[in-house]
Scaffold this motif. Structure first.
Motif, PDB file in Angstrom:
ATOM      1  N   LYS A 263       2.032   5.809   5.271  1.00 54.21           N
ATOM      2  CA  LYS A 263       0.759   5.952   4.584  1.00 54.21           C
ATOM      3  C   LYS A 263       0.661   4.995   3.394  1.00 54.21           C
ATOM      4  O   LYS A 263      -0.424   4.487   3.083  1.00 54.21           O
ATOM      5  N   ILE A 264       1.785   4.758   2.744  1.00 51.28           N
ATOM      6  CA  ILE A 264       1.785   3.833   1.608  1.00 51.28           C
ATOM      7  C   ILE A 264       1.356   2.439   2.052  1.00 51.28           C
ATOM      8  O   ILE A 264       0.536   1.776   1.393  1.00 51.28           O
ATOM      9  N   VAL A 265       1.911   1.964   3.167  1.00 53.87           N
ATOM     10  CA  VAL A 265       1.556   0.629   3.651  1.00 53.87           C
ATOM     11  C   VAL A 265       0.049   0.527   3.901  1.00 53.87           C
ATOM     12  O   VAL A 265      -0.584  -0.477   3.565  1.00 53.87           O
ATOM     13  N   GLY A 266      -0.516   1.585   4.431  1.00 52.67           N
ATOM     14  CA  GLY A 266      -1.951   1.578   4.680  1.00 52.67           C
ATOM     15  C   GLY A 266      -2.784   1.525   3.421  1.00 52.67           C
ATOM     16  O   GLY A 266      -3.948   1.102   3.457  1.00 52.67           O
ATOM     17  N   ALA A 270      -5.675  -1.064  -1.308  1.00 50.06           N
ATOM     18  CA  ALA A 270      -6.294  -0.288  -2.386  1.00 50.06           C
ATOM     19  C   ALA A 270      -5.466  -0.378  -3.651  1.00 50.06           C
ATOM     20  O   ALA A 270      -6.010  -0.411  -4.763  1.00 50.06           O
ATOM     21  N   ALA A 271      -4.136  -0.429  -3.497  1.00 42.31           N
ATOM     22  CA  ALA A 271      -3.262  -0.549  -4.667  1.00 42.31           C
ATOM     23  C   ALA A 271      -3.466  -1.892  -5.356  1.00 42.31           C
ATOM     24  O   ALA A 271      -3.508  -1.974  -6.598  1.00 42.31           O
ATOM     25  N   VAL A 272      -3.596  -2.945  -4.586  1.00 42.70           N
ATOM     26  CA  VAL A 272      -3.820  -4.279  -5.159  1.00 42.70           C
ATOM     27  C   VAL A 272      -5.139  -4.315  -5.924  1.00 42.70           C
ATOM     28  O   VAL A 272      -5.251  -4.950  -6.984  1.00 42.70           O
ATOM     29  N   ALA A 273      -6.142  -3.615  -5.427  1.00 40.70           N
ATOM     30  CA  ALA A 273      -7.475  -3.656  -6.040  1.00 40.70           C
ATOM     31  C   ALA A 273      -7.584  -2.802  -7.292  1.00 40.70           C
ATOM     32  O   ALA A 273      -8.523  -2.979  -8.078  1.00 40.70           O
ATOM     33  N   THR A 322      -0.323  -9.411  -4.979  1.00 41.79           N
ATOM     34  CA  THR A 322       0.111 -10.117  -3.777  1.00 41.79           C
ATOM     35  C   THR A 322       1.135 -11.179  -4.171  1.00 41.79           C
ATOM     36  O   THR A 322       1.098 -11.732  -5.267  1.00 41.79           O
ATOM     37  N   GLY A 323       2.049 -11.452  -3.258  1.00 43.60           N
ATOM     38  CA  GLY A 323       3.103 -12.415  -3.527  1.00 43.60           C
ATOM     39  C   GLY A 323       4.318 -11.799  -4.178  1.00 43.60           C
ATOM     40  O   GLY A 323       5.370 -12.448  -4.263  1.00 43.60           O
ATOM     41  N   THR A 343      14.596   4.462  -0.116  1.00 45.60           N
ATOM     42  CA  THR A 343      13.980   3.344  -0.839  1.00 45.60           C
ATOM     43  C   THR A 343      13.746   2.185   0.117  1.00 45.60           C
ATOM     44  O   THR A 343      14.620   1.845   0.911  1.00 45.60           O
ATOM     45  N   ARG A 344      12.573   1.609   0.019  1.00 46.49           N
ATOM     46  CA  ARG A 344      12.280   0.352   0.685  1.00 46.49           C
ATOM     47  C   ARG A 344      11.618  -0.582  -0.317  1.00 46.49           C
ATOM     48  O   ARG A 344      10.853  -0.145  -1.179  1.00 46.49           O
ATOM     49  N   THR A 345      11.945  -1.855  -0.195  1.00 44.56           N
ATOM     50  CA  THR A 345      11.346  -2.877  -1.049  1.00 44.56           C
ATOM     51  C   THR A 345      10.464  -3.741  -0.161  1.00 44.56           C
ATOM     52  O   THR A 345      10.958  -4.451   0.726  1.00 44.56           O
ATOM     53  N   LEU A 346       9.161  -3.645  -0.379  1.00 42.72           N
ATOM     54  CA  LEU A 346       8.181  -4.207   0.545  1.00 42.72           C
ATOM     55  C   LEU A 346       7.456  -5.404  -0.070  1.00 42.72           C
ATOM     56  O   LEU A 346       7.121  -5.396  -1.263  1.00 42.72           O
ATOM     57  N   PRO A 347       7.187  -6.433   0.737  1.00 41.25           N
ATOM     58  CA  PRO A 347       6.322  -7.523   0.262  1.00 41.25           C
ATOM     59  C   PRO A 347       4.872  -7.027   0.245  1.00 41.25           C
ATOM     60  O   PRO A 347       4.368  -6.520   1.259  1.00 41.25           O
ATOM     61  N   VAL A 348       4.219  -7.154  -0.871  1.00 44.12           N
ATOM     62  CA  VAL A 348       2.884  -6.564  -1.020  1.00 44.12           C
ATOM     63  C   VAL A 348       1.919  -7.106   0.023  1.00 44.12           C
ATOM     64  O   VAL A 348       1.093  -6.361   0.573  1.00 44.12           O
TER      65      VAL A 348
END
Length: 515
Positions: A263-266, A270-273, A322-323, A343-348
């Motif tokens: 759900k976070i990835v989805g 919205a998080a970036v905005a 982003t980035g 824990t996962r470290t994800l590229p935005v």
């Protein structure tokens, strides 16, 4: 002031402080109201209660504890409500030892106390044989208040009108398989036969001040002591190896947590905005945890950019750009109170840069080395040592160590720990840092056994103001954390369904974003 004086009739300057919290309330207090309030109620609906799935396992756990404390009365409180602010409480969560020995989770059962009473051959009540070390379990609880009582409608903490009906003695006995008794009888039950030549009374410290005070008063009157610290230690060590029911609960917690990461990835766009994009991530996961479980097992870490280099970043008030990378450390606590810790470290934006991938791969290789060491027969400390060998080697390859890799790995060196100051593993279960009071020889220095559940979570953290690393590394924090179950012939990554290889992470994020 005597109890029959109504504080509302006093001049405001004479009203006691302890009663002023009710100034906002306008509850009726007339005799006519009370009489009317007590009338006209039908029978309470019966609670649908069956024997809990944990009951046979909790009985076996109590037996294992009993064998360690022959002749001693063991007092394990659930704990009390904790004030959040003024007259508002936090949601109740029972103490983990209480939950482990009773099977009661979620918000059960405030103020309750589990007591293991020692029995001998002359007693042997309720079919107990009375063999050395045998105890009879009794659960002391606050029963439902009658509808003719003021508690029913006026007590905002316990009243049925405010918080709902409490289970009856029969409900709890059916659910737990433990005999129940009225909380008001606890004091006399604790004091029975206590003395220098009789029963020794011990209590789990730091859980319920009122219960501890009663225990201390009884011990002082009978000139006897108690090994409270040893009880707390034993309760922690009792959870080092998980039984079949606990492993099932851990699987549920992990699976529910993985769904939360999806759900976070989805919600990343919205998080970036949002100006507080980290809060969008946190809120997404916390909402999922409440919908599918009891709560989160600990405060969610949603750390974007340089915030990922702060190990326990829980402010979660920063932007998500982003980035950059976002490090998410989160776990769902299911209704039984067992929690995951992943824990996962994800590229935005869904793709790692070359530098991000380089750091990420080093951490992944360290995690894989730790998994290889997490097998029966090795020491628990070997898991951390295996990860550190990889971390030190990579830092050496990148020219970041001021000494050789070998010197850094020596006890006198440890320079590589500048970029990973935390440990690689901790036990996991009812507490996110489970079994924390266990003795060193049974934890850090212990031999790994089948049934143990712990994390593997190496990381690298290059702060934005760290002048000892090249600029391209600064502001990058990476941690990869999985939950591992030790098996007879190796281990199982309980969280393997959540991608961890960088290529697989990118493909997973792309699939979820395309939905």
């Amino acid at each position: 002031m005597t109890e029959d004086v109504n504080p509302e009739t006093l001049p405001s300057g004479e009203q006691p402080l302890e009663s002023r919290g009710e100034n906002r309330s306008q509850r009726p207090a007339s005799a006519a109201f009370k009489e009317f309030m007590a009338s006209g109620w039908g029978a309470r609906p019966e609670l649908s209660t069956e024997r809990g799935a944990a009951a046979p396992f909790t009985a076996e756990r109590r037996d294992r504890l009993s064998a360690q404390f022959p002749g001693q009365r063991l007092v394990i409180p659930a704990g009390t409500f904790k004030v959040r602010s003024n007259d508002c409480d936090y949601r109740f969560r029972p103490h983990s030892a209480f939950a482990h020995l009773t099977g009661l989770g979620a918000e059960q059962e405030p103020d309750a106390v589990l007591v293991l009473h020692p029995v001998d051959e002359s007693e042997a009540p309720d079919g107990v044989t009375g063999t050395p070390g045998t105890h009879r379990a009794v659960l002391y609880v606050r029963p439902p208040a009658g509808r003719d009582s003021e508690e029913f409608f006026s007590d905002a903490r316990y009243g049925e009108f405010w918080v709902g009906a409490r289970p009856t003695f029969t409900d709890l006995e059916t659910l737990t398989g433990i005999r129940t008794a009225h909380l008001d009888t606890l004091r006399d039950a604790l004091a029975k036969d206590v003395g220098p030549d009789g029963v020794q009374l011990v209590v789990v410290p730091g859980v319920d001040e009122a219960v501890e005070a009663v225990v201390e008063e009884i011990r002082a009157a009978q000139d006897t002591g108690g090994s409270d610290a040893r009880l707390a230690e034993a309760l922690s060590e009792l959870r080092l190896v998980k039984d079949e029911h606990e492993v099932a609960q851990m699987r549920e917690a992990v699976a529910t947590t993985i769904a939360g990461f999806e759900k976070i990835v989805g919600q990343l766009p919205a998080a970036v905005a949002h100006r507080r994009g980290e809060r969008v991530i946190e809120g997404t996961f916390v909402g999922h945890a409440r919908q599918e479980g009891h709560a989160v097992g600990y405060e969610t870490i949603a750390a974007a950019g340089d915030h990922a280099t702060t190990l326990h970043w829980t402010d979660n008030d920063g932007r998500v750009r982003t980035g950059e990378l976002v490090l998410v450390d989160a776990g769902v606590e299911v209704d039984s109170l067992y929690t995951a810790d992943i824990t996962r470290t994800l590229p935005v934006d869904g793709v790692y840069t070359d530098v991000q991938r380089r750091v990420y791969q080093a951490v992944l290789d360290a995690a894989d080395a730790a998994f290889a060491a997490a097998v029966p027969g090795n020491k628990f400390r070997d898991v951390h040592a295996a990860a550190m060998e990889v971390i030190a080697a990579r830092l050496g390859e990148w020219g970041l160590l001021p000494v050789s890799v070998e010197e850094s790995l020596s006890p006198e060196g440890q320079q590589h720990r500048r970029w990973m100051v935390h440990g690689t593993s901790h036990h996991l279960g009812l507490d996110v840092h489970d079994c924390a009071l266990a003795r060193r020889e049974l934890y850090l220095d212990a031999t790994i056994e089948p049934g143990m559940v712990f994390t593997i979570e190496p990381g690298l953290y290059f702060k934005s103001d760290d002048e000892l690393v090249p600029e391209e590394y600064r502001g990058i924090g990476v941690r990869i954390e999985d939950d591992v179950l030790v098996t007879v012939d190796g281990n199982e990554n309980l969280s393997a369904a959540l991608p961890r290889d960088p290529d697989e992470v990118e493909a997973w994020m792309a699939r979820l974003s395309a939905r």
